[in-house]
Design a protein around this motif. Structure first.
Motif, PDB file in Angstrom:
ATOM      1  N   ASP A   1       0.908  -1.306  -0.218  1.00 44.68           N
ATOM      2  CA  ASP A   1      -0.054   0.023  -0.065  1.00 44.68           C
ATOM      3  C   ASP A   1       0.706   1.308  -0.067  1.00 44.68           C
ATOM      4  O   ASP A   1       0.321   2.406   0.025  1.00 44.68           O
ATOM      5  CB  ASP A   1      -0.943   0.043   1.251  1.00 44.68           C
ATOM      6  CG  ASP A   1      -2.006  -1.119   1.208  1.00 44.68           C
ATOM      7  OD1 ASP A   1      -2.297  -1.682  -0.042  1.00 44.68           O
ATOM      8  OD2 ASP A   1      -2.270  -1.548   2.241  1.00 44.68           O
ATOM      9  N   ARG A   2       1.930   1.157   0.051  1.00 48.18           N
ATOM     10  CA  ARG A   2       2.993   2.353   0.109  1.00 48.18           C
ATOM     11  C   ARG A   2       2.891   3.060  -1.545  1.00 48.18           C
ATOM     12  O   ARG A   2       2.948   2.048  -2.493  1.00 48.18           O
ATOM     13  CB  ARG A   2       4.324   2.136   0.248  1.00 48.18           C
ATOM     14  CG  ARG A   2       5.492   3.290   0.392  1.00 48.18           C
ATOM     15  CD  ARG A   2       5.252   3.764   1.817  1.00 48.18           C
ATOM     16  NE  ARG A   2       5.549   3.039   2.747  1.00 48.18           N
ATOM     17  CZ  ARG A   2       6.970   2.754   3.443  1.00 48.18           C
ATOM     18  NH1 ARG A   2       7.921   3.516   2.716  1.00 48.18           N
ATOM     19  NH2 ARG A   2       7.198   2.093   4.455  1.00 48.18           N
ATOM     20  N   ARG A   3       2.888   4.174  -1.676  1.00 48.67           N
ATOM     21  CA  ARG A   3       2.821   4.580  -3.151  1.00 48.67           C
ATOM     22  C   ARG A   3       4.389   5.010  -3.542  1.00 48.67           C
ATOM     23  O   ARG A   3       5.423   5.329  -2.742  1.00 48.67           O
ATOM     24  CB  ARG A   3       2.417   6.343  -2.868  1.00 48.67           C
ATOM     25  CG  ARG A   3       0.827   6.030  -2.318  1.00 48.67           C
ATOM     26  CD  ARG A   3       0.015   5.061  -3.134  1.00 48.67           C
ATOM     27  NE  ARG A   3      -0.150   5.455  -4.695  1.00 48.67           N
ATOM     28  CZ  ARG A   3      -1.237   4.983  -5.213  1.00 48.67           C
ATOM     29  NH1 ARG A   3      -1.833   4.026  -4.736  1.00 48.67           N
ATOM     30  NH2 ARG A   3      -1.267   5.200  -6.582  1.00 48.67           N
TER      31      ARG A   3
ATOM     32  N   ILE B   1      10.066   5.688  -3.952  1.00 48.94           N
ATOM     33  CA  ILE B   1       9.020   5.213  -2.929  1.00 48.94           C
ATOM     34  C   ILE B   1       8.769   6.265  -1.774  1.00 48.94           C
ATOM     35  O   ILE B   1       9.733   6.972  -1.309  1.00 48.94           O
ATOM     36  CB  ILE B   1       9.593   3.725  -2.413  1.00 48.94           C
ATOM     37  CG1 ILE B   1       9.676   2.831  -3.515  1.00 48.94           C
ATOM     38  CG2 ILE B   1       8.549   3.411  -1.260  1.00 48.94           C
ATOM     39  CD1 ILE B   1      10.163   1.507  -3.042  1.00 48.94           C
ATOM     40  N   SER B   2       7.531   6.581  -1.600  1.00 47.26           N
ATOM     41  CA  SER B   2       7.326   7.374  -0.230  1.00 47.26           C
ATOM     42  C   SER B   2       7.850   7.034   0.890  1.00 47.26           C
ATOM     43  O   SER B   2       7.822   5.917   0.946  1.00 47.26           O
ATOM     44  CB  SER B   2       5.804   7.580  -0.354  1.00 47.26           C
ATOM     45  OG  SER B   2       5.146   6.578   0.074  1.00 47.26           O
ATOM     46  N   GLN B   3       8.336   7.964   1.763  1.00 46.87           N
ATOM     47  CA  GLN B   3       9.067   7.676   2.896  1.00 46.87           C
ATOM     48  C   GLN B   3      10.339   6.699   2.747  1.00 46.87           C
ATOM     49  O   GLN B   3      10.529   6.229   3.862  1.00 46.87           O
ATOM     50  CB  GLN B   3       8.092   7.078   3.944  1.00 46.87           C
ATOM     51  CG  GLN B   3       6.749   7.876   4.164  1.00 46.87           C
ATOM     52  CD  GLN B   3       5.803   7.059   4.852  1.00 46.87           C
ATOM     53  OE1 GLN B   3       6.175   6.439   5.778  1.00 46.87           O
ATOM     54  NE2 GLN B   3       4.381   7.254   4.611  1.00 46.87           N
ATOM     55  N   MET B   4      11.053   7.124   1.791  1.00 45.76           N
ATOM     56  CA  MET B   4      12.258   6.009   1.670  1.00 45.76           C
ATOM     57  C   MET B   4      13.224   7.037   0.747  1.00 45.76           C
ATOM     58  O   MET B   4      12.788   7.482  -0.200  1.00 45.76           O
ATOM     59  CB  MET B   4      11.707   4.713   0.735  1.00 45.76           C
ATOM     60  CG  MET B   4      13.050   3.848   0.774  1.00 45.76           C
ATOM     61  SD  MET B   4      12.584   2.204  -0.071  1.00 45.76           S
ATOM     62  CE  MET B   4      11.581   1.578   1.113  1.00 45.76           C
ATOM     63  N   LYS B   5      14.306   6.921   1.383  1.00 39.27           N
ATOM     64  CA  LYS B   5      15.370   8.000   0.608  1.00 39.27           C
ATOM     65  C   LYS B   5      15.744   7.334  -0.407  1.00 39.27           C
ATOM     66  O   LYS B   5      16.092   5.822  -0.644  1.00 39.27           O
ATOM     67  CB  LYS B   5      16.437   8.094   1.652  1.00 39.27           C
ATOM     68  CG  LYS B   5      16.091   9.050   2.813  1.00 39.27           C
ATOM     69  CD  LYS B   5      17.253   9.165   3.857  1.00 39.27           C
ATOM     70  CE  LYS B   5      17.001  10.025   4.928  1.00 39.27           C
ATOM     71  NZ  LYS B   5      18.120  10.432   5.887  1.00 39.27           N
TER      72      LYS B   5
ATOM     73  N   THR C   1      15.607  -2.557   0.016  1.00 40.01           N
ATOM     74  CA  THR C   1      15.256  -1.427   0.925  1.00 40.01           C
ATOM     75  C   THR C   1      16.044  -0.734   1.692  1.00 40.01           C
ATOM     76  O   THR C   1      15.971   0.331   2.136  1.00 40.01           O
ATOM     77  CB  THR C   1      14.115  -2.231   1.855  1.00 40.01           C
ATOM     78  OG1 THR C   1      14.698  -3.369   2.490  1.00 40.01           O
ATOM     79  CG2 THR C   1      12.901  -2.574   1.247  1.00 40.01           C
ATOM     80  N   ALA C   2      17.368  -1.603   1.748  1.00 35.04           N
ATOM     81  CA  ALA C   2      18.472  -0.759   2.412  1.00 35.04           C
ATOM     82  C   ALA C   2      19.219   0.151   1.560  1.00 35.04           C
ATOM     83  O   ALA C   2      19.711   1.302   1.810  1.00 35.04           O
ATOM     84  CB  ALA C   2      19.553  -1.857   2.695  1.00 35.04           C
TER      85      ALA C   2
END
Length: 224
Positions: free
Chosen positions: A35-37, A78-82, A99-100
């Motif tokens: 559900d992450r955008r 990805i939202s909320q991800m650097k 994801t890292a």
């Protein structure tokens, strides 16, 4: 009213089918990201960014995209991800997210991305590494007021830049059917425009907007 409006709708539907296509992208991500955008956007100099929104958590995402935009270089965020992932996208591309470090995510099922990585790993990145080291050395020399040394390191930067242009030209000439070659020629046009590289590109690339852009630029050269 209906008789007047219906033909107009049919024209719109026909135009949409002619100029767009359905493409797919598969993204393997941890369930925690469901559900992450995310957004997929073009990274093209001279063109406004084209952005597509994607919701994670599905095996395959279907997108409606203009036919003249693929394959091409895209950026995935990805939202909320650097960070971000830059890759050559074509229909059927699969991404296994890291994801890292999002930029290290594995991209498969894209022939163009294989060619892009080959250019990046063998030509672009080594050249940038050398240029950066020369730039740092020049900076240190200037701080110490070592004029001759600074000039030496500056000259090495110029030599490296010219070497990169020559290697980029050789890559394009050796890969005339590659959309990566098309991208590289478009983004390095002023450095490469007099080498006759556009004429070497395969006409199968003609549907792409970069090809049409270069065709117009080449016409300008011919007139001059």
């Amino acid at each position: 009213m209906t008789k007047v409006f219906l033909p107009f709708l049919l024209v719109l539907i026909f135009a949409s089918s002619v100029f767009s296509q359905k493409v797919t992208i598969s993204i393997a991500a941890p369930r925690s990201l469901n559900d992450r955008r995310a957004i997929l956007l073009t990274r093209e100099k001279g063109f406004a960014a084209v952005v597509h929104s994607i919701q994670l958590g599905f095996d395959t995402t279907h997108l409606q995209m203009d036919k003249n935009l693929l394959p091409d270089l895209y950026q995935f965020q990805i939202s909320q991800m650097k960070g971000s992932l830059t890759f050559f996208f074509e229909s059927g591309t699969q991404i296994r997210l890291d994801t890292a470090n999002l930029s290290s995510s594995l991209v498969t099922h894209s022939k163009s991305n294989v060619e892009w990585r080959m250019f990046q790993d063998n030509i672009q990145l080594p050249s940038e590494k050398r240029s950066n080291s020369y730039l740092l050395a020049e900076g240190r020399a200037r701080k110490k007021n070592q004029i001759d040394s600074a000039a030496y390191w500056l000259n090495l930067q110029n030599i490296e830049n010219q070497d990169l242009i020559e290697k980029t030209s050789a890559f394009i000439a050796a890969n005339p059917r590659s959309y990566v070659s098309l991208y590289l020629l478009k983004n390095n046009w002023f450095a490469l425009k007099n080498l006759g590289l556009f004429e070497k590109l395969d006409p199968m690339l003609a549907h792409h907007r970069n090809y049409r852009f270069l065709k117009e630029r080449s016409k300008g050269l011919a007139r001059n």
